[in-house]
Design a protein around this motif. Structure first.
Motif, PDB file in Angstrom:
ATOM      1  N   ALA A  14      55.139  -3.919  50.492  1.00 50.37           N
ATOM      2  CA  ALA A  14      54.869  -2.998  49.240  1.00 50.37           C
ATOM      3  C   ALA A  14      54.835  -1.695  49.352  1.00 50.37           C
ATOM      4  O   ALA A  14      55.382  -0.865  48.583  1.00 50.37           O
ATOM      5  CB  ALA A  14      53.420  -3.178  48.859  1.00 50.37           C
ATOM      6  N   ASP A  33      52.279   4.872  59.060  1.00 52.26           N
ATOM      7  CA  ASP A  33      51.654   3.446  59.509  1.00 52.26           C
ATOM      8  C   ASP A  33      51.289   3.579  60.680  1.00 52.26           C
ATOM      9  O   ASP A  33      51.961   4.322  61.719  1.00 52.26           O
ATOM     10  CB  ASP A  33      52.677   2.506  59.340  1.00 52.26           C
ATOM     11  CG  ASP A  33      52.407   1.085  59.414  1.00 52.26           C
ATOM     12  OD1 ASP A  33      52.654   0.391  58.299  1.00 52.26           O
ATOM     13  OD2 ASP A  33      51.731   0.617  60.334  1.00 52.26           O
ATOM     14  N   ASN A  51      60.858 -15.593  53.474  1.00 47.73           N
ATOM     15  CA  ASN A  51      60.983 -16.117  52.213  1.00 47.73           C
ATOM     16  C   ASN A  51      60.623 -15.115  51.121  1.00 47.73           C
ATOM     17  O   ASN A  51      59.432 -14.901  50.811  1.00 47.73           O
ATOM     18  CB  ASN A  51      60.053 -17.229  52.181  1.00 47.73           C
ATOM     19  CG  ASN A  51      59.906 -17.939  50.681  1.00 47.73           C
ATOM     20  OD1 ASN A  51      58.957 -18.710  50.615  1.00 47.73           O
ATOM     21  ND2 ASN A  51      60.585 -17.928  49.953  1.00 47.73           N
ATOM     22  N   SER A 170      44.253  -4.320  59.254  1.00 41.70           N
ATOM     23  CA  SER A 170      43.037  -3.638  59.275  1.00 41.70           C
ATOM     24  C   SER A 170      42.320  -3.625  57.924  1.00 41.70           C
ATOM     25  O   SER A 170      42.836  -3.612  56.665  1.00 41.70           O
ATOM     26  CB  SER A 170      43.393  -2.163  59.737  1.00 41.70           C
ATOM     27  OG  SER A 170      43.612  -1.442  58.596  1.00 41.70           O
ATOM     28  N   GLU A 366      49.292  -6.592  49.125  1.00 38.87           N
ATOM     29  CA  GLU A 366      47.925  -7.341  49.572  1.00 38.87           C
ATOM     30  C   GLU A 366      46.599  -6.841  49.463  1.00 38.87           C
ATOM     31  O   GLU A 366      45.832  -7.577  49.431  1.00 38.87           O
ATOM     32  CB  GLU A 366      48.310  -8.138  50.690  1.00 38.87           C
ATOM     33  CG  GLU A 366      47.812  -9.508  50.830  1.00 38.87           C
ATOM     34  CD  GLU A 366      48.115  -9.980  52.276  1.00 38.87           C
ATOM     35  OE1 GLU A 366      49.259 -10.154  52.592  1.00 38.87           O
ATOM     36  OE2 GLU A 366      47.265 -10.231  53.074  1.00 38.87           O
ATOM     37  N   PHE A 379      55.391 -11.727  48.705  1.00 41.29           N
ATOM     38  CA  PHE A 379      56.502 -11.029  48.824  1.00 41.29           C
ATOM     39  C   PHE A 379      56.660 -10.249  47.759  1.00 41.29           C
ATOM     40  O   PHE A 379      56.879  -8.909  47.111  1.00 41.29           O
ATOM     41  CB  PHE A 379      57.499 -11.199  49.667  1.00 41.29           C
ATOM     42  CG  PHE A 379      57.420 -10.928  51.145  1.00 41.29           C
ATOM     43  CD1 PHE A 379      56.945  -9.885  51.588  1.00 41.29           C
ATOM     44  CD2 PHE A 379      57.844 -11.915  52.003  1.00 41.29           C
ATOM     45  CE1 PHE A 379      56.765  -9.914  53.017  1.00 41.29           C
ATOM     46  CE2 PHE A 379      57.707 -11.938  53.161  1.00 41.29           C
ATOM     47  CZ  PHE A 379      57.180 -10.854  53.817  1.00 41.29           C
TER      48      PHE A 379
HETATM   49  C1  LIG Z   1      53.126 -15.011  59.484  1.00 40.44           C
HETATM   50  C2  LIG Z   1      53.273 -14.663  58.158  1.00 40.44           C
HETATM   51  C3  LIG Z   1      54.031 -15.087  57.461  1.00 40.44           C
HETATM   52  C4  LIG Z   1      54.196 -14.779  56.136  1.00 40.44           C
HETATM   53  N1  LIG Z   1      55.611 -15.196  55.311  1.00 40.44           N
HETATM   54  C5  LIG Z   1      55.857 -14.907  54.127  1.00 40.44           C
HETATM   55  C6  LIG Z   1      56.823 -15.288  53.501  1.00 40.44           C
HETATM   56  O1  LIG Z   1      57.878 -15.850  53.986  1.00 40.44           O
HETATM   57  N2  LIG Z   1      56.941 -14.893  52.163  1.00 40.44           N
HETATM   58  C7  LIG Z   1      55.786 -14.175  51.493  1.00 40.44           C
HETATM   59  O2  LIG Z   1      56.145 -14.089  50.332  1.00 40.44           O
HETATM   60  N3  LIG Z   1      54.987 -14.026  51.967  1.00 40.44           N
HETATM   61  C8  LIG Z   1      54.779 -14.130  53.412  1.00 40.44           C
HETATM   62  N4  LIG Z   1      53.717 -13.673  53.980  1.00 40.44           N
HETATM   63  C9  LIG Z   1      52.755 -12.795  53.355  1.00 40.44           C
HETATM   64  C10 LIG Z   1      53.378 -11.525  53.292  1.00 40.44           C
HETATM   65  O3  LIG Z   1      53.827 -11.005  54.630  1.00 40.44           O
HETATM   66  C11 LIG Z   1      52.158 -10.558  52.715  1.00 40.44           C
HETATM   67  O4  LIG Z   1      51.594 -10.823  51.726  1.00 40.44           O
HETATM   68  C12 LIG Z   1      52.805  -9.086  52.683  1.00 40.44           C
HETATM   69  O5  LIG Z   1      53.512  -8.685  53.747  1.00 40.44           O
HETATM   70  C13 LIG Z   1      51.927  -8.160  51.950  1.00 40.44           C
HETATM   71  O6  LIG Z   1      52.652  -6.805  51.869  1.00 40.44           O
HETATM   72  P1  LIG Z   1      51.743  -5.430  51.922  1.00 40.44           P
HETATM   73  O7  LIG Z   1      52.855  -4.319  52.009  1.00 40.44           O
HETATM   74  O8  LIG Z   1      50.859  -5.416  51.049  1.00 40.44           O
HETATM   75  O9  LIG Z   1      50.977  -5.694  53.372  1.00 40.44           O
HETATM   76  P2  LIG Z   1      51.583  -5.591  54.974  1.00 40.44           P
HETATM   77  O10 LIG Z   1      52.885  -6.285  54.773  1.00 40.44           O
HETATM   78  O11 LIG Z   1      50.685  -6.396  55.705  1.00 40.44           O
HETATM   79  O12 LIG Z   1      51.920  -4.245  55.425  1.00 40.44           O
HETATM   80  C14 LIG Z   1      50.623  -3.472  55.459  1.00 40.44           C
HETATM   81  C15 LIG Z   1      51.002  -2.344  56.438  1.00 40.44           C
HETATM   82  O13 LIG Z   1      49.974  -1.453  56.676  1.00 40.44           O
HETATM   83  C16 LIG Z   1      49.723  -1.008  58.044  1.00 40.44           C
HETATM   84  N5  LIG Z   1      48.421  -0.674  58.099  1.00 40.44           N
HETATM   85  C17 LIG Z   1      47.270  -1.399  58.050  1.00 40.44           C
HETATM   86  N6  LIG Z   1      45.982  -0.670  58.524  1.00 40.44           N
HETATM   87  C18 LIG Z   1      46.589   0.577  58.631  1.00 40.44           C
HETATM   88  C19 LIG Z   1      46.065   1.917  58.717  1.00 40.44           C
HETATM   89  N7  LIG Z   1      44.628   1.935  59.058  1.00 40.44           N
HETATM   90  N8  LIG Z   1      46.729   3.020  58.799  1.00 40.44           N
HETATM   91  C20 LIG Z   1      48.188   2.869  58.868  1.00 40.44           C
HETATM   92  N9  LIG Z   1      48.623   1.846  58.565  1.00 40.44           N
HETATM   93  C21 LIG Z   1      48.014   0.485  58.379  1.00 40.44           C
HETATM   94  C22 LIG Z   1      50.041  -2.360  58.557  1.00 40.44           C
HETATM   95  O14 LIG Z   1      50.444  -1.671  60.045  1.00 40.44           O
HETATM   96  C23 LIG Z   1      51.411  -2.606  57.990  1.00 40.44           C
HETATM   97  O15 LIG Z   1      52.572  -2.131  58.330  1.00 40.44           O
HETATM   98  C24 LIG Z   1      53.432 -13.978  55.596  1.00 40.44           C
HETATM   99  C25 LIG Z   1      52.391 -13.508  56.002  1.00 40.44           C
HETATM  100  C26 LIG Z   1      52.099 -13.654  57.626  1.00 40.44           C
HETATM  101  C27 LIG Z   1      51.330 -13.271  58.224  1.00 40.44           C
END
Ligand SMILES: Cc1cc2nc3c(=O)[nH]c(=O)nc-3n(C[C@H](O)[C@H](O)[C@H](O)COP(=O)(O)OP(=O)(O)OC[C@H]3O[C@@H](n4cnc5c(N)ncnc54)[C@H](O)[C@@H]3O)c2cc1C
Length: 393
Positions: A14, A33, A51, A170, A366, A379
């Motif tokens: 995101a 990050d 995916n 976290s 998320e 995603f």
């Molecule tokens: C093993 C696995 C497989 C998955 N496979 C799929 C799939 O194939 N298809 C799908 O749709 N979804 C999948 N998901 C779910 C999907 O990865 C997540 O829903 C999605 O990545 C959420 O995106 P986001 O950017 O909100 O959070 P994230 O991708 O989790 O990114 C959050 C970021 O914030 C950073 N962060 C956290 N705390 C701090 C802090 N205090 N200071 C600075 N940075 C911080 C983290 O390091 C990370 O880089 C999977 C999840 C996992 C665990």
């Protein structure tokens, strides 16, 4: 002190996608990050093939205390928009099942797409950066970090949920929400394998590695996909899906013959082969190893079929088609794909993702109380919510 227009905390799906959109609008964007490696979760996703969306994504595929919240973002930046972008990058992909789109080659292609979009938009991504404090002032925010002090007009929290702490997860986003007076819906692990009570585990662990077609039902929700017996409990797509709807203490009903009428098959076998044992009849539909264990687990007599009265065959069929199992719990955040709950979306604008009462503070991905099913939906939420905020910050 460094001054930028927009700071995004969290360089996940995101955060990076939002950053690229804001950068394209001419905003000076910095993504911070704390992880060393950018895109770790994306690289692991979909078994290394990511995916990245689902062709059939609809608001109905998402859980939230406010099921309407996700509608606007999903319609403004849909799966078809992201599929178009993937195609523009020449990334080959395929539908695995049920509309789930995976890269043919590697999840690295999606990370490279995001980094390239950020690069083209002049976004700076800073890894290994811990944010220590955030303060709001009249025209923006001041952040103290391990890389010094930053100032920005708009602040986007994209730090994800609690799943897979070893990949950088976290509770940071929830703490920032609370610092600014937003409430957080209780969180728990979603899309996660079940663990079993000892009496079930001691028998079912023998089935480790066996996968069956099944449906899993709980709280008026049913998923028809595979289940997988593991040495720790139960996994597989149907189990992961239903885990997001399950509450501790509840039973899940499994139908291990979801594509036909098991009773009718047993009655037919009884007429055609009356002398065969029940286990032999069942072995026509299930792996032998499963049948041996299931017959004793369900406490069934293993007699020649001719010895079963009508009611008894019904009970046999029911053991397999209405199996009530009370999980002991789940494997928790350690292996969960997602986190249910999160920042209360009633306090955010569904048009911009900005906190209604805190000018300039946005929450995407998320970290908010929107959780997708298994199959590319999570995603898609990251892309849609990131895109929407990217137009505003
Ligand atoms: C093993 C696995 C497989 C998955 N496979 C799929 C799939 O194939 N298809 C799908 O749709 N979804 C999948 N998901 C779910 C999907 O990865 C997540 O829903 C999605 O990545 C959420 O995106 P986001 O950017 O909100 O959070 P994230 O991708 O989790 O990114 C959050 C970021 O914030 C950073 N962060 C956290 N705390 C701090 C802090 N205090 N200071 C600075 N940075 C911080 C983290 O390091 C990370 O880089 C999977 C999840 C996992 C665990």
């Amino acid at each position: 002190m460094q001054q930028v227009d927009v700071i995004i905390i969290g360089a996940g799906a995101a955060g990076l996608f939002c950053a690229a959109q804001a950068g394209k609008r001419g905003r000076k964007v910095l993504v911070l990050d704390h992880a060393k490696r950018i895109g770790g979760k994306i690289l692991m996703s979909g078994g290394g093939r990511c995916n990245f969306t689902n062709m059939y994504a609809e608001p109905e595929n998402f859980l939230s205390d406010n099921p309407h919240y996700c509608k606007s973002a999903l319609s403004r930046y849909s799966q078809w928009d992201f599929i178009g972008l993937v195609s523009d990058y020449g990334i080959a992909y395929h539908e695995k099942t049920l509309g789930q789109l995976f890269c043919d080659d590697s999840a690295k292609q999606i990370v490279n797409l995001l980094l390239s979009e950020c690069d083209k938009a002049g976004v700076k991504v800073q890894s290994s950066c811990a944010v220590q404090s955030i303060d709001k002032h009249s025209n923006g925010f001041t952040l103290e970090s391990s890389h010094g002090q930053y100032q920005c007009e708009s602040l986007v929290i994209a730090t994800g949920g609690l799943s897979m702490p070893k990949l950088g997860a976290s509770p940071f986003g929830y703490k920032i929400a609370e610092q600014f007076g937003l409430s957080v819906k209780p969180t728990c692990a979603g899309l996660v394998p079940f663990t079993l009570h000892e009496q079930d585990k001691s028998v079912l662990a023998e089935l480790s590695g066996i996968s069956l077609d099944a449906s899993a039902e709980c709280n008026n929700t049913l998923f028809k996909e595979n289940i997988l017996f593991t040495h720790r409990g139960l996994s597989g797509p149907a189990v992961l899906q239903i885990s997001s709807y399950w509450q501790p203490g509840q039973a899940v009903e499994f139908n291990l013959f979801p594509n036909g009428d098991l009773l009718a098959e047993l009655v037919k076998a009884q007429t055609q082969q009356p002398d065969i044992l029940l286990s032999t009849a069942l072995s026509q539909f299930y792996p032998k190893r499963f049948v041996q264990t299931a017959v004793s687990y369900f406490a069934l007599d293993n007699k020649p079929l001719k010895q079963y009265q009508g009611k008894q065959l019904e009970q046999v069929a029911e053991a397999f088609t209405a199996w009530q199992l009370k999980p002991n719990g789940t494997e928790g955040y350690r292996t969960a794909e997602v986190t249910l709950g999160g920042v209360n979306v009633d306090q955010l604008s569904s048009k911009t993702m900005m906190a209604k009462d805190v000018d300039g503070l946005y929450f995407i991905g998320e970290v908010v109380d929107v959780t997708g099913w298994l199959g590319g939906f999570n995603f898609q939420w990251a892309w849609s919510s990131g895109w929407v905020a990217g137009q505003e910050v």
